[in-house]
Design an enzyme around this catalytic site. Sequence first.
Site, PDB file in Angstrom:
ATOM      1  N   ARG A  54       0.853  -1.201   0.000  1.00 26.91           N
ATOM      2  CA  ARG A  54       0.000   0.000   0.000  1.00 26.91           C
ATOM      3  C   ARG A  54       0.887   1.249   0.000  1.00 26.91           C
ATOM      4  NH1 ARG A  54      -2.266   2.231   4.488  1.00 26.91           N
ATOM      5  NH2 ARG A  54      -2.527   0.220   5.497  1.00 26.91           N
ATOM      6  N   TYR A 107     -13.560  17.354 -16.400  1.00 28.19           N
ATOM      7  CA  TYR A 107     -14.096  15.987 -16.467  1.00 28.19           C
ATOM      8  C   TYR A 107     -15.247  15.873 -15.460  1.00 28.19           C
ATOM      9  CZ  TYR A 107     -14.185  10.937 -15.803  1.00 28.19           C
ATOM     10  OH  TYR A 107     -14.574   9.633 -15.701  1.00 28.19           O
ATOM     11  N   ASP A 177      -4.820  19.026 -15.124  1.00 27.63           N
ATOM     12  CA  ASP A 177      -5.166  17.663 -15.547  1.00 27.63           C
ATOM     13  C   ASP A 177      -4.854  17.590 -17.044  1.00 27.63           C
ATOM     14  OD1 ASP A 177      -6.366  15.375 -16.532  1.00 27.63           O
ATOM     15  OD2 ASP A 177      -8.142  15.532 -15.253  1.00 27.63           O
ATOM     16  N   LYS A 202      -6.164   6.476 -19.885  1.00 28.72           N
ATOM     17  CA  LYS A 202      -6.385   6.932 -21.268  1.00 28.72           C
ATOM     18  C   LYS A 202      -5.100   6.760 -22.085  1.00 28.72           C
ATOM     19  CE  LYS A 202     -10.269   8.011 -19.250  1.00 28.72           C
ATOM     20  NZ  LYS A 202     -10.590   9.317 -18.701  1.00 28.72           N
TER      21      LYS A 202
HETATM   22  C1  LIG Z   1     -11.123   9.791 -17.380  1.00 27.00           C
HETATM   23  C2  LIG Z   1     -10.691  11.097 -16.839  1.00 27.00           C
HETATM   24  C3  LIG Z   1     -10.520  11.303 -15.463  1.00 27.00           C
HETATM   25  C4  LIG Z   1     -10.857  10.222 -14.444  1.00 27.00           C
HETATM   26  O1  LIG Z   1      -9.927   9.194 -14.536  1.00 27.00           O
HETATM   27  P1  LIG Z   1     -10.227   7.661 -14.066  1.00 27.00           P
HETATM   28  O2  LIG Z   1      -8.959   6.988 -14.408  1.00 27.00           O
HETATM   29  O3  LIG Z   1     -11.425   7.200 -14.831  1.00 27.00           O
HETATM   30  O4  LIG Z   1     -10.491   7.736 -12.602  1.00 27.00           O
HETATM   31  C5  LIG Z   1     -10.053  12.523 -15.022  1.00 27.00           C
HETATM   32  N1  LIG Z   1      -9.775  13.515 -15.895  1.00 27.00           N
HETATM   33  C6  LIG Z   1      -9.932  13.367 -17.226  1.00 27.00           C
HETATM   34  C7  LIG Z   1      -9.614  14.506 -18.125  1.00 27.00           C
HETATM   35  C8  LIG Z   1     -10.400  12.159 -17.743  1.00 27.00           C
HETATM   36  O5  LIG Z   1     -10.561  12.024 -19.063  1.00 27.00           O
END
Ligand SMILES: *Cc1c(COP(=O)(O)O)cnc(C)c1O
Length: 387
Positions: A54, A107, A177, A202
């Site tokens: 962890r 998001y 982000d 992604k």
């Molecule tokens: C998908 C996404 C998230 C969330 O990510 P997860 O891996 O699904 O928790 C946050 N920010 C953006 C821009 C995203 O496309």
Amino acid sequence: MKPRTLSVHAGQHPDPQTGALTTPVYQSSTFSYFTAEQGRQRFAGETPGFFYSRMGNPTTHTLEAKLAALEGAEDALAVASGMAALSSVAYGLLSHGDEVAFIDPLYGGSDAFLQNTLPRAGMHVTRYRDEHDLAQNIKPNTRLIIFEPLTNPTLTVIDTDAVVAVARRVGALTLADNTFLTPYLFRPLERGVDLVMHSATKYLSGHGDLIAGVVAGRRELLTPIRTIGLKHLGAPLGPQEAYLLLRGIKTLPLRMDAHSEAALAVAEYLSAHPKVTRTYYPGLSSHPGHATLAAQVAQFSGVMAIDIGGDAGAAARFLDHLQLFVQAVSLGDVESLACHPATTTHAAMKAEHRAGAGVTDGLVRLSIGIEDADDLIADLAQALEYV
Ligand SMILES: *Cc1c(COP(=O)(O)O)cnc(C)c1O
């Protein structure tokens, strides 16, 4: 080193014990120490070494070293999801009463976390329409500004340099982000941003086979984020996912070149198609954010959106006749994906907010994979016949 070299080599080295070239999956929850004194020292942080997955795992640790190198960061943290990255930053840095700013749109999950969950912990959260609204109206006691340089659903561009200038004026930290652009196309830390995060689910993974998140920045900021995110929120990334991410990242530059090249060709085709009323892709000079982003990146990644006359029936007929594109949410995979934001990713949004954000009933989001652009265009062309 240049990006392709870094993506392959950074952070990793053959296993010192066996010579294994590929980073092994250390599928172990606990790590033995060989004397009681060694155990004491590891727990006290006096000597490096793993003791419980962890708090740290060798496979995940190698991934973190690679991610830090790609971002040009002192330190990086890998966690269980993009949402775990955001919540680790928030709970790692903020306290009851702190003022948090975010620039719309974010998001959906991030938006809901900031607006619904953080206020329950006593943080004050203010939404700003764009970087100009932020510059004019920022509260002087703001501690953290959160934004996405390129964002859903209509590929809005937020000028990172403008956000950094506002943050410096009021002494706030910034969190970008950067999921849509990746460190190959854009490195926010080089432009003065304090922390960068990704949904590694992604493009960093690229193969649609895992859920993961990343935060990178200065060690002084990462240390409390790591402690809270791993020790208290309990959101470490497992070694199997870390291994898959290490493998995916080795081809990140190749994939991003292919996504960007195919996406530009597809966007040019769609923007000239009579049945497509609008094409949102920041690589097109007609996109309102094009000039800002073009000054900061060389390529524009693989996500776009098109409006098919604002009509839900037309959008559904188009989607249901796609043969190569797969109907699914998420983005950044090698496969091309298509989704209908109004009834999926943005269904929870109030109708008037959807309209204001350009999410009409005819909007379709496309994540362009790494297939040949000609084949993608042929698929889109035949599906548009049904509109
Ligand atoms: C998908 C996404 C998230 C969330 O990510 P997860 O891996 O699904 O928790 C946050 N920010 C953006 C821009 C995203 O496309």
